[in-house]
Write a protein that holds these residues in place. Structure first.
Motif, mmCIF file in Angstrom:
data_model
loop_
_atom_site.group_PDB
_atom_site.id
_atom_site.type_symbol
_atom_site.label_atom_id
_atom_site.label_comp_id
_atom_site.label_asym_id
_atom_site.label_seq_id
_atom_site.Cartn_x
_atom_site.Cartn_y
_atom_site.Cartn_z
ATOM 1 N N PRO A 73 -0.973 -69.713 39.647
ATOM 2 C CA PRO A 73 -0.749 -69.106 40.947
ATOM 3 C C PRO A 73 -1.369 -67.722 41.025
ATOM 4 O O PRO A 73 -1.521 -67.044 40.026
ATOM 5 C CB PRO A 73 0.789 -69.026 41.034
ATOM 6 N N ARG A 74 -1.721 -67.310 42.246
ATOM 7 C CA ARG A 74 -2.307 -65.983 42.432
ATOM 8 C C ARG A 74 -1.275 -64.930 42.101
ATOM 9 O O ARG A 74 -0.132 -64.983 42.558
ATOM 10 C CB ARG A 74 -2.766 -65.818 43.890
ATOM 11 N N PRO A 75 -1.634 -63.940 41.271
ATOM 12 C CA PRO A 75 -0.670 -62.915 40.888
ATOM 13 C C PRO A 75 -0.177 -62.128 42.096
ATOM 14 O O PRO A 75 -0.917 -61.853 43.035
ATOM 15 C CB PRO A 75 -1.476 -62.006 39.947
ATOM 16 N N ALA A 76 1.096 -61.759 42.063
ATOM 17 C CA ALA A 76 1.660 -60.911 43.108
ATOM 18 C C ALA A 76 1.246 -59.474 42.869
ATOM 19 O O ALA A 76 1.107 -59.032 41.738
ATOM 20 C CB ALA A 76 3.185 -61.033 43.105
ATOM 21 N N LEU A 77 1.057 -58.723 43.946
ATOM 22 C CA LEU A 77 0.622 -57.340 43.826
ATOM 23 C C LEU A 77 1.759 -56.364 44.056
ATOM 24 O O LEU A 77 1.649 -55.200 43.710
ATOM 25 C CB LEU A 77 -0.510 -57.060 44.824
ATOM 26 N N GLU A 79 5.680 -54.801 43.672
ATOM 27 C CA GLU A 79 6.701 -54.738 42.644
ATOM 28 C C GLU A 79 7.862 -55.646 43.024
ATOM 29 O O GLU A 79 8.186 -55.795 44.194
ATOM 30 C CB GLU A 79 7.202 -53.302 42.504
ATOM 31 N N PRO A 80 8.559 -56.245 42.046
ATOM 32 C CA PRO A 80 8.175 -56.245 40.636
ATOM 33 C C PRO A 80 7.041 -57.240 40.388
ATOM 34 O O PRO A 80 7.024 -58.300 40.981
ATOM 35 C CB PRO A 80 9.466 -56.682 39.927
ATOM 36 N N ALA A 81 6.114 -56.879 39.530
ATOM 37 C CA ALA A 81 4.936 -57.706 39.271
ATOM 38 C C ALA A 81 5.221 -58.687 38.147
ATOM 39 O O ALA A 81 5.382 -58.303 37.006
ATOM 40 C CB ALA A 81 3.752 -56.816 38.892
ATOM 41 N N GLY A 82 5.328 -59.964 38.485
ATOM 42 C CA GLY A 82 5.605 -60.956 37.467
ATOM 43 C C GLY A 82 4.400 -61.239 36.596
ATOM 44 O O GLY A 82 4.522 -61.542 35.426
ATOM 45 N N THR A 83 3.195 -61.193 37.155
ATOM 46 C CA THR A 83 1.958 -61.342 36.400
ATOM 47 C C THR A 83 1.027 -60.221 36.829
ATOM 48 O O THR A 83 1.152 -59.671 37.916
ATOM 49 C CB THR A 83 1.279 -62.691 36.698
ATOM 50 N N ARG A 84 0.091 -59.855 35.972
ATOM 51 C CA ARG A 84 -0.762 -58.740 36.330
ATOM 52 C C ARG A 84 -2.162 -59.201 36.674
ATOM 53 O O ARG A 84 -2.631 -60.241 36.222
ATOM 54 C CB ARG A 84 -0.818 -57.692 35.230
ATOM 55 N N VAL A 85 -2.790 -58.434 37.528
ATOM 56 C CA VAL A 85 -4.197 -58.649 37.861
ATOM 57 C C VAL A 85 -4.999 -57.848 36.848
ATOM 58 O O VAL A 85 -4.901 -56.626 36.788
ATOM 59 C CB VAL A 85 -4.497 -58.172 39.292
ATOM 60 N N ASP A 86 -5.800 -58.540 36.057
ATOM 61 C CA ASP A 86 -6.485 -57.898 34.936
ATOM 62 C C ASP A 86 -7.858 -57.396 35.370
ATOM 63 O O ASP A 86 -8.803 -58.181 35.519
ATOM 64 C CB ASP A 86 -6.624 -58.877 33.783
ATOM 65 N N ILE A 393 -1.436 -54.197 38.433
ATOM 66 C CA ILE A 393 -2.894 -54.180 38.286
ATOM 67 C C ILE A 393 -3.257 -53.344 37.062
ATOM 68 O O ILE A 393 -2.843 -52.185 36.953
ATOM 69 C CB ILE A 393 -3.579 -53.580 39.533
ATOM 70 N N ALA A 394 -4.017 -53.917 36.149
ATOM 71 C CA ALA A 394 -4.433 -53.218 34.933
ATOM 72 C C ALA A 394 -5.859 -52.713 35.089
ATOM 73 O O ALA A 394 -6.777 -53.497 35.364
ATOM 74 C CB ALA A 394 -4.342 -54.144 33.725
ATOM 75 N N VAL A 395 -6.052 -51.396 34.942
ATOM 76 C CA VAL A 395 -7.383 -50.779 34.981
ATOM 77 C C VAL A 395 -7.549 -49.928 33.728
ATOM 78 O O VAL A 395 -6.572 -49.615 33.042
ATOM 79 C CB VAL A 395 -7.584 -49.926 36.256
ATOM 80 N N THR A 396 -8.780 -49.536 33.430
ATOM 81 C CA THR A 396 -9.069 -48.816 32.188
ATOM 82 C C THR A 396 -9.397 -47.358 32.474
ATOM 83 O O THR A 396 -10.308 -47.079 33.258
ATOM 84 C CB THR A 396 -10.260 -49.457 31.450
ATOM 85 N N PRO A 397 -8.695 -46.417 31.827
ATOM 86 C CA PRO A 397 -9.007 -44.996 32.047
ATOM 87 C C PRO A 397 -10.291 -44.593 31.342
ATOM 88 O O PRO A 397 -10.712 -45.210 30.358
ATOM 89 C CB PRO A 397 -7.805 -44.280 31.427
ATOM 90 N N ALA A 398 -10.908 -43.522 31.841
ATOM 91 C CA ALA A 398 -12.170 -43.042 31.269
ATOM 92 C C ALA A 398 -12.033 -42.702 29.798
ATOM 93 O O ALA A 398 -12.994 -42.854 29.027
ATOM 94 C CB ALA A 398 -12.661 -41.827 32.052
ATOM 95 N N ALA A 399 -10.858 -42.234 29.384
ATOM 96 C CA ALA A 399 -10.667 -41.825 27.990
ATOM 97 C C ALA A 399 -10.953 -42.957 27.009
ATOM 98 O O ALA A 399 -11.337 -42.710 25.861
ATOM 99 C CB ALA A 399 -9.252 -41.302 27.788
ATOM 100 N N ALA A 400 -10.787 -44.205 27.433
ATOM 101 C CA ALA A 400 -11.047 -45.341 26.538
ATOM 102 C C ALA A 400 -12.509 -45.429 26.151
ATOM 103 O O ALA A 400 -12.852 -45.995 25.110
ATOM 104 C CB ALA A 400 -10.602 -46.638 27.208
ATOM 105 N N PHE A 401 -13.397 -44.858 26.961
ATOM 106 C CA PHE A 401 -14.839 -44.939 26.728
ATOM 107 C C PHE A 401 -15.412 -43.657 26.118
ATOM 108 O O PHE A 401 -16.559 -43.652 25.666
ATOM 109 C CB PHE A 401 -15.567 -45.216 28.049
ATOM 110 N N SER A 425 -9.947 -59.078 45.773
ATOM 111 C CA SER A 425 -9.975 -58.390 47.058
ATOM 112 C C SER A 425 -8.634 -57.743 47.362
ATOM 113 O O SER A 425 -8.573 -56.573 47.773
ATOM 114 C CB SER A 425 -10.355 -59.386 48.166
ATOM 115 N N HIS A 426 -7.540 -58.474 47.156
ATOM 116 C CA HIS A 426 -6.202 -57.916 47.393
ATOM 117 C C HIS A 426 -5.939 -56.738 46.461
ATOM 118 O O HIS A 426 -5.375 -55.712 46.871
ATOM 119 C CB HIS A 426 -5.134 -58.998 47.198
ATOM 120 N N ALA A 427 -6.337 -56.881 45.200
ATOM 121 C CA ALA A 427 -6.098 -55.814 44.229
ATOM 122 C C ALA A 427 -6.862 -54.550 44.598
ATOM 123 O O ALA A 427 -6.325 -53.439 44.519
ATOM 124 C CB ALA A 427 -6.494 -56.283 42.827
ATOM 125 N N LEU A 428 -8.118 -54.705 45.002
ATOM 126 C CA LEU A 428 -8.908 -53.538 45.402
ATOM 127 C C LEU A 428 -8.287 -52.853 46.617
ATOM 128 O O LEU A 428 -8.256 -51.623 46.698
ATOM 129 C CB LEU A 428 -10.350 -53.955 45.699
#
Length: 445
Positions: A73-77, A79-86, A393-401, A425-428
């Motif tokens: 199923p499409r992840p919910a955006l 809260e509470p987020a049962g699954t995350r958009v990676d 929604i999981a995003v990567t901070p600049a510090a990781a790079f 599209s929903h996540a963005l």
């Protein structure tokens, strides 16, 4: 309950219980109707219902098969987020690729062919694999010598082997100041010091290599000339030529990571300009899928032996079955067809970014599967990552790079490849709303 639903429920229970397993072929519909003493039209409705539930898949000319898994199923955006958009990992998949790959792999399942593919293979692979991978890596009139192609289980293993072959423990490897995060983990494991090198709008700055080498010895340089991760920069030809000159002048080797080059393959790789100074690394993980990958390296003759030794000592030889499958996919055109489909998919996802994040400071390219977002004030990257996580929604901070003491900019990288387009599209849109809000009030909720 309608007869077709009752029968569909019985088959669904068999699939759930494992009595029908992934890949099992259901009988032809007429035969199924006779076995169940039902009408042909009812059998057709049963099969259609199973497909609608995501339990089976029909293949033209072959039949109906039990799916490997049900539809996710499409992840919910909210809260509470049962699954995350990676939006951290970046694994592109296009709908047509499974069919293309299934066609090519069929011949491997013959007992005599399968017996051969179950045997081990060395890092030199097989002659057909070397020839076809040389064709795959050819760009802008350049084609590597197939005898210089070595293989690994994946691209990361090939990068690690190149680092081990070129940079002794305790020595220094020059890298772009923002670089592939896995490289930092490999360097730490091998005891290699990473030296951050400046980057401008054209990519790695040649003078930065020379300045770092004057300060203390460099053993090699790692760089991503095409669709740099995370900045999406593609280095123009004249910059590549300048870096090739620096390598020759300083006697340095470069490790060229070309894993994203299939999305933008019009330029010659650095390996074409400095063939005796460059180890070109590529893999099928992005072109195909991470579970069906082979890493490859085009290696200068002078370091071929040490590179092969590094691969063997790390147990990084490819799996023979996957290498043979890849050889068939290359030979029948499946790899290039999937690559073209992913080029179109990446362009479509970049259009979503342009539409959903309009007005923000975004750095990317029309054919890239990631983008770099310089966040608006008063947001900080760490706070934004935490706030995005609260929305699933999981995003990567600049510090990781960031490498060494280089101060990471106030930015995040968005990987665009993994979620379905609608979910992306929903996540963005959710991230855009988040960036327009104030962090203090949001995080206090």
């Amino acid at each position: 309950m309608d007869d077709y639903l009752r029968v569909a429920d019985e088959l669904a229970a068999d699939i759930t219980a494992g009595r029908l397993r992934p890949g099992d072929r259901l009988p032809p519909q007429r035969e199924f109707a006779r076995r169940r003493a039902i009408a042909d039209s009812t059998a057709a409705r049963v099969y259609k219902e199973l497909t609608r539930r995501g339990l089976t898949v029909g293949e033209v000319g072959r039949g109906t098969f039990v799916r490997a898994s049900g539809q996710v199923p499409r992840p919910a955006l909210a809260e509470p987020a049962g699954t995350r958009v990676d939006l951290e990992l970046n694994h592109p998949v296009v709908p047509e690729q499974a069919g293309l790959l299934a066609h090519g792999i069929g011949s491997l399942l013959r007992p005599d062919v399968l017996e051969s593919s179950m045997r081990p293979v060395g890092v030199a692979g097989t002659p057909p694999a070397r020839e076809l991978f040389a064709d795959l890596l050819a760009h802008a009139g350049w084609r590597p010598d197939p005898e210089r192609v070595l293989f690994a289980g994946n691209g990361r293993q090939a990068i690690a082997a190149a680092m081990a072959a070129l940079v002794p423990p305790g020595s220094r490897l020059g890298v772009e100041e923002l670089t592939y995060p896995v490289l930092k983990a490999i360097a730490n494991r091998l005891g290699i010091t990473l030296v951050p090198l400046s980057v401008d709008e054209a990519g790695l700055v040649p003078e930065a290599i020379e300045a770092a080498a004057r300060k203390a010895a460099l053993n090699a340089v790692y760089l991503q000339p095409t669709l740099h991760n995370p900045l999406s920069i593609t280095m123009p030809v004249d910059r590549r030529a300048e870096i090739a000159d620096v390598l020759e002048r300083l006697g340095l080797h470069a490790i060229e990571d070309a894993v994203w080059s299939f999305l933008n393959g019009g330029l010659p790789p650095l390996a074409a300009l400095a063939p005796e100074r460059t180890v070109l690394i590529d893999s099928l993980s992005k072109r195909l899928a991470p579970g069906l990958t082979v890493g490859c390296a085009v290696v200068p003759r002078a370091i071929s032996s040490s590179m092969a030794t590094a691969l063997r000592s790390a147990g990084s030889a490819p799996m023979r079955f996957v290498l043979d499958a890849a050889t068939r996919w290359l030979g029948d055109g499946a790899v290039r067809s999937v690559g073209r489909a992913k080029q179109r998919d990446a362009a479509a996802r970049q259009e979503l970014v342009a539409r959903r994040l309009e007005g923000f400071s975004i750095r990317s390219a029309p054919n890239s599967y990631h983008c770099w977002w310089e966040l608006p004030r008063p947001w900080r990257a760490d706070t934004f990552v935490a706030a995005a996580a609260r929305h699933g929604i999981a995003v990567t901070p600049a510090a990781a790079f960031a490498v060494g003491r280089y101060r990471a900019p106030n930015a995040v990288r968005l990987g665009l490849a993994s979620p379905p387009a609608e979910t992306l599209s929903h996540a963005l849109g959710t991230l855009a709303e988040l960036a327009r809000s104030t962090p203090d009030g949001l995080m206090a909720d």
